[in-house]
Each structure stands twice: as C-alpha cells, then as structure tokens.
Scaffold this active site. Structure first.
Site, PDB file in Angstrom:
ATOM      1  N   ASP A 246     -60.691 -41.400 -13.157  1.00  0.00           N
ATOM      2  CA  ASP A 246     -60.663 -41.927 -14.515  1.00  0.00           C
ATOM      3  C   ASP A 246     -61.057 -40.880 -15.535  1.00  0.00           C
ATOM      4  O   ASP A 246     -61.260 -39.716 -15.217  1.00  0.00           O
ATOM      5  CB  ASP A 246     -61.441 -43.232 -14.640  1.00  0.00           C
ATOM      6  CG  ASP A 246     -62.791 -43.169 -13.981  1.00  0.00           C
ATOM      7  OD1 ASP A 246     -63.469 -42.156 -14.193  1.00  0.00           O
ATOM      8  OD2 ASP A 246     -63.148 -44.120 -13.252  1.00  0.00           O
ATOM      9  N   LYS A 268     -59.840 -45.814 -18.240  1.00  0.00           N
ATOM     10  CA  LYS A 268     -59.701 -46.699 -19.374  1.00  0.00           C
ATOM     11  C   LYS A 268     -60.277 -45.974 -20.583  1.00  0.00           C
ATOM     12  O   LYS A 268     -61.421 -45.559 -20.551  1.00  0.00           O
ATOM     13  CB  LYS A 268     -60.512 -47.969 -19.164  1.00  0.00           C
ATOM     14  CG  LYS A 268     -60.437 -48.491 -17.754  1.00  0.00           C
ATOM     15  CD  LYS A 268     -61.366 -49.664 -17.592  1.00  0.00           C
ATOM     16  CE  LYS A 268     -62.285 -49.537 -16.406  1.00  0.00           C
ATOM     17  NZ  LYS A 268     -61.759 -49.461 -15.114  1.00  0.00           N
ATOM     18  N   MET A 381     -72.587 -45.975 -22.832  1.00  0.00           N
ATOM     19  CA  MET A 381     -71.514 -46.625 -23.598  1.00  0.00           C
ATOM     20  C   MET A 381     -72.035 -47.184 -24.919  1.00  0.00           C
ATOM     21  O   MET A 381     -71.639 -48.260 -25.349  1.00  0.00           O
ATOM     22  CB  MET A 381     -70.893 -47.763 -22.762  1.00  0.00           C
ATOM     23  CG  MET A 381     -70.216 -47.254 -21.505  1.00  0.00           C
ATOM     24  SD  MET A 381     -69.632 -48.572 -20.435  1.00  0.00           S
ATOM     25  CE  MET A 381     -71.069 -48.904 -19.448  1.00  0.00           C
TER      26      MET A 381
HETATM   27  N1  SAH Z   1     -71.091 -43.981 -13.649  1.00  0.00           N
HETATM   28  C1  SAH Z   1     -71.359 -43.184 -14.816  1.00  0.00           C
HETATM   29  C2  SAH Z   1     -71.439 -44.004 -16.090  1.00  0.00           C
HETATM   30  C3  SAH Z   1     -70.168 -44.676 -16.473  1.00  0.00           C
HETATM   31  S1  SAH Z   1     -70.318 -45.547 -17.984  1.00  0.00           S
HETATM   32  C4  SAH Z   1     -72.651 -42.404 -14.610  1.00  0.00           C
HETATM   33  O1  SAH Z   1     -73.398 -42.657 -13.644  1.00  0.00           O
HETATM   34  O2  SAH Z   1     -72.934 -41.512 -15.401  1.00  0.00           O
HETATM   35  C5  SAH Z   1     -69.705 -44.371 -19.124  1.00  0.00           C
HETATM   36  C6  SAH Z   1     -70.797 -43.873 -20.048  1.00  0.00           C
HETATM   37  O3  SAH Z   1     -71.582 -42.884 -19.377  1.00  0.00           O
HETATM   38  C7  SAH Z   1     -70.292 -43.175 -21.266  1.00  0.00           C
HETATM   39  O4  SAH Z   1     -69.940 -44.092 -22.283  1.00  0.00           O
HETATM   40  C8  SAH Z   1     -71.483 -42.346 -21.666  1.00  0.00           C
HETATM   41  O5  SAH Z   1     -72.444 -43.121 -22.316  1.00  0.00           O
HETATM   42  C9  SAH Z   1     -72.055 -41.964 -20.318  1.00  0.00           C
HETATM   43  N2  SAH Z   1     -71.610 -40.625 -19.906  1.00  0.00           N
HETATM   44  C10 SAH Z   1     -70.902 -40.294 -18.814  1.00  0.00           C
HETATM   45  N3  SAH Z   1     -70.705 -38.961 -18.735  1.00  0.00           N
HETATM   46  C11 SAH Z   1     -71.317 -38.434 -19.802  1.00  0.00           C
HETATM   47  C12 SAH Z   1     -71.491 -37.113 -20.297  1.00  0.00           C
HETATM   48  N4  SAH Z   1     -70.986 -36.057 -19.647  1.00  0.00           N
HETATM   49  N5  SAH Z   1     -72.183 -36.939 -21.432  1.00  0.00           N
HETATM   50  C13 SAH Z   1     -72.706 -37.980 -22.081  1.00  0.00           C
HETATM   51  N6  SAH Z   1     -72.575 -39.239 -21.672  1.00  0.00           N
HETATM   52  C14 SAH Z   1     -71.904 -39.480 -20.557  1.00  0.00           C
END
Ligand code: SAH
Length: 455
Positions: A246, A268, A381
């Site tokens: 994704d 998405k 998010m």
């Molecule tokens: N499974 C993922 C989270 C998915 S939800 C995890 O464990 O990190 C998606 C959210 O994760 C994004 O909206 C953002 O808030 C955060 N996120 C993921 N990667 C990021 C990054 N490199 N920098 C900042 N926020 C990040």
C-alpha cells in the site's frame, strides 16, 4: 596473488604459533576453536594463552623458537613483534618442510587466515589473502548481517536429512532434489521453527510431488527508511512471487522486491479506497491457494493500525499458512528520528497510541482518558483532523500551551518536524502544505526536540 581456499579438518592438523602477544593470542583462539592441536613457542605469553596452557588445551614452551620446533609441524604461524625474527623463523620452518603464515608480511605467506562467519556446521570464509584485512572484515560484517544465527539450525537439519537419505541408499540424495528443496519453503519453515511443516514439504518433494503450498508473509516494512527493515522482512521480501503493497511502503523498499515478482497496489489514499479491505483479504487467500508465496507488505507494524489482524483472520479461516513479521511502527521511527523520546523520566511515564481518523467530521476518541499530565499521546492518521483534535483536547482540560509536534514523512530523507502548541498548531498547519504520512505527538517530551533532534 593467486590463492586457493581450502577447508582443513581441524582435528587432523597441528599448528605451531611463534609469539605470545595480541596477534598470536587471536590466532591461537581461532585454532583452538577449530579443534587443531596447538603448540605455542614464546618466552612470554598473554594471560589468555597461559590459561589455555594451564587447562591443557594447548602446549606451551616458554622459550625462543629454534629449528627443532618445526620438525613435526604442518603449519607454522609467525606472530612475533620482530620482522627479522619472523623472517629467520620462516626460513627455518620452511627448511623443515612446514607451511608458514607470517602475520607481518602477507606477501610471504604459504597460507593465511580468512575472516569467518561461523554458523557451524556452515562456515563462510572471506579472504583477501591477508592483503587488505579491513576489507575482509567489512565484507564479513555485511555477510554476517544477512545470515542469521539460525542458519546453524538449518545446516544441522539438512545434515540430518542428508545422512538419513544416505542411510536409506536413496538416489534422491543428490542434485535435483536438493536444488528443489532449497527453493521450496522448507528452509524458511525451519528458520520459523516449524520443523513439522518442513518435514511435510520434504516428504512431498521426496515423493516427486511438486510443492503446491502457498503461504502469506504479512510483513511490516517500517516507517520508510529501508535500513529500518528487519533481516527477516528483507529475506521474505526477496522470496516473494506476488506482492500486495500500500501507499505507505516507500519506493526505496519497493526496489528490494525481486523484479520478476508481480506487484499489486491495494493502497488507499484517505478518501479513495482503492481496493476494499474484504477484497484484499480474499485475494491473499486466492493467490496463496495457487501455491504462491504472497507478500503482504505494510507500512510500519502490521498489527498497529494496520488491519493486519483482519487479513490473517481470513487466512486462518481458510487454512492458509502465514507468518507475521513485526516492523518499526511510525511512533518509534518518528520518535527516534525527530529526537522526541516517547517516555522520559522527567516528562512522561506512559505513552498512548490512538488513531485520529475522522468519520463524519469527528473522531471518536475517549477524550477524558487522553488528558494526563505525564502521558505522551501519539496520534496516527491525525493530520486532517488536527484542528478538531486540538480543540477537543483543550475542551477536555488539556492546557492549551501543551507542546505538539507533527513529524512529516518520518525517517525519510525529506522528513520535517513541525512544533507548536495545541493553541497554535491548527493555524500553523493552515498556512502550509504538510504532506502525508504525518504523525502527531502531544506532550512535554516534544520540548526535547530542540535539544535532541539529530537529523
Ligand atoms: N501500521 C502503521 C500505521 C498505519 S496508519 C505503523 O505501524 O506505523 C497510517 C498512519 O501512520 C499515517 O496516517 C501516519 O500518521 C502514520 N505514519 C506511517 N508512516 C509514517 C511516517 N513515515 N511518518 C509519519 N507518520 C507515519
């Protein structure tokens, strides 16, 4: 220099080491580990060598070497601190028919010691014939990182199987069978501590049946920097036949996928649901049932706001085997790369991860529970809902000057850290184009960024 790597049977070799300092000690250590018989000749020796002698693991002669010591030796290691002495001893040893390794003059060597990655019974030797030890060490460290310790277990398992096939007089013992076995999922199952599954695959292959058993790897790809992948994640990425990924998986990580693997985007963007979750779950099942190795690659950690749980539930129900590989979640990645510790004895004793995802213009969060002076709040998010989140936190009693940070594209080369307060941040964001993914951190730990930010 032309060279020929050989593997010696340690138990059948005898070595003389001349010298008793650091270099000699390192060589003696290596030799003793190999099971070789070792004789050390030197007027003085390190404590380590003395201890080995006391324990009768080596023979020690506290004297200066003369030609009599070389009569019954195969191999001689010259490690005194004098080039002249090494030269004289080399001549004597060669006259007596021994082969010589000089630690000071690699050009004059009959043999040299490679750097070894030891996953016994698997051993990987790296050598530049003594000419550039720094490069040898560097290469060894790199290989070391890719061959987990578990390879010992894999090698032992294979050795047992090989002995069994030999004892049964099986002609399958050679060639074809092993090639297919190595490419099957059996090795990976041994590494994942499922010897029963490895056994079942092996039996199938022995019966000439093709392995038609797919599997799903649910792998956390971390927050973006490919250096933050785990070894297992990288290994499974490299094995994939088909990949479902994704939006959050960074292009540099996508580059690690084999070029012949099919890549399917199921990400998405916030508003447009490219592929409904139910369809993703179903497609994983279908592809695996066709016997493929299916990689489900997700940003961060698959079990933190990643719907990983839903995806494997469906796999479990369909009886499709799967593995889950944790990844560094955005909170850890952003915290480390922005210099904002999530806990700190002077600021926060607990940390709470929540999702700020908006539904129908509001986010449904237990606001009262989030207001706590010594708790760091991490909001995934939360970019779109930021004004609402700040408003609600203040309305439920959080001081409006509470520090807040937005980590934009955390751990990526273009990471940016924006700081402010609950009061100022909504307006700050309005004037700027802050891009996803962005993580929100709320709490006094944010103040540490100005001092600890290192990127
Ligand atoms: N499974 C993922 C989270 C998915 S939800 C995890 O464990 O990190 C998606 C959210 O994760 C994004 O909206 C953002 O808030 C955060 N996120 C993921 N990667 C990021 C990054 N490199 N920098 C900042 N926020 C990040």
């Amino acid at each position: 220099m032309s060279s020929l790597p050989l593997v010696l049977n340690g138990a059948r070799c005898s070595f003389v080491v001349v010298g008793g300092g650091d270099v000699a000690t390192r060589k003696v250590k290596t030799l003793v580990r190999s099971g070789a018989s070792v004789r050390v000749i030197s007027p003085q020796v390190s404590e380590y060598i003395q201890a080995l002698a006391d324990a009768k693991s080596i023979t020690l002669e506290l004297k200066t070497a003369g030609d009599e010591v070389y009569q019954a030796s195969d191999y001689v290691v010259l490690a005194t601190d004098s080039t002249e002495a090494n030269q004289t001893q080399a001549d004597l040893a060669r006259k007596a028919g021994a082969r010589v390794c000089r630690t000071d003059e690699p050009e004059d060597n009959d043999f040299s010691f490679p750097a070894v990655i030891d996953r016994s019974p698997l051993k990987i030797a790296v050598s530049t014939s003594g000419s550039t030890p720094a490069l040898t060490r560097y290469v060894r460290e790199r290989i070391e990182a890719f061959i987990p310790d578990d390879y010992s277990r894999l090698a032992l398992w294979m050795e047992t199987l090989r002995n069994r096939l030999r004892a049964e007089g099986s002609s399958k013992e050679r060639g074809q069978f092993w090639r297919r076995w190595m490419r099957s999922q059996a090795p990976e199952q041994i590494l994942a501590r499922h010897p029963d599954l490895a056994e079942a695959i092996t039996e199938k292959l022995l019966n000439g049946e093709d392995e038609v058993r797919g599997e799903v790897f649910l792998v956390g790809a971390g927050p973006g920097d490919p250096d933050l992948l785990t070894f297992r994640a990288l290994r499974l990425i490299q094995m994939a036949d088909v990949v479902f990924y994704d939006r959050l998986v960074s292009p540099r990580i996508m580059d690690l996928i084999p070029t012949d693997a099919e890549k399917i985007y199921v990400g998405k963007a916030r508003s447009d649901h490219a592929v409904p979750q139910g369809d993703i779950n179903q497609r994983l099942v279908v592809e695996a049932q066709q016997g493929k190795r299916v990689l489900r690659l997700k940003g961060g950690d698959p079990f933190i706001f990643g719907r990983g749980g839903e995806e494997i539930e469906e796999l479990a129900e369909a009886g499709v085997p799967f593995q889950v590989v944790p990844g560094i979640t955005a909170a850890s990645g952003c915290s480390a790369y922005s210099g904002i510790p999530l806990t700190h004895r002077d600021h926060a004793q607990s940390v709470r991860f929540v999702t700020g995802h908006m539904k129908n213009g509001t986010c449904d969060l237990p606001w009262n529970e989030l207001i706590h002076p010594s708790q760091t709040l991490v909001i995934y998010m939360g970019l779109v809902g930021l004004p609402e989140i700040c408003k609600q936190l203040i309305a439920h009693g959080m001081p409006s000057d509470t520090p807040i940070a937005l980590v934009e594209k955390g751990t990526l080369p273009d990471q940016k850290v924006h700081t402010g307060t609950l009061n100022t941040m909504p307006d700050y964001v309005k004037g700027r184009e802050i891009q996803a993914p962005t993580l929100t951190i709320v709490g006094s730990v944010v103040n540490l960024h100005s001092k600890l930010g290192w990127r």
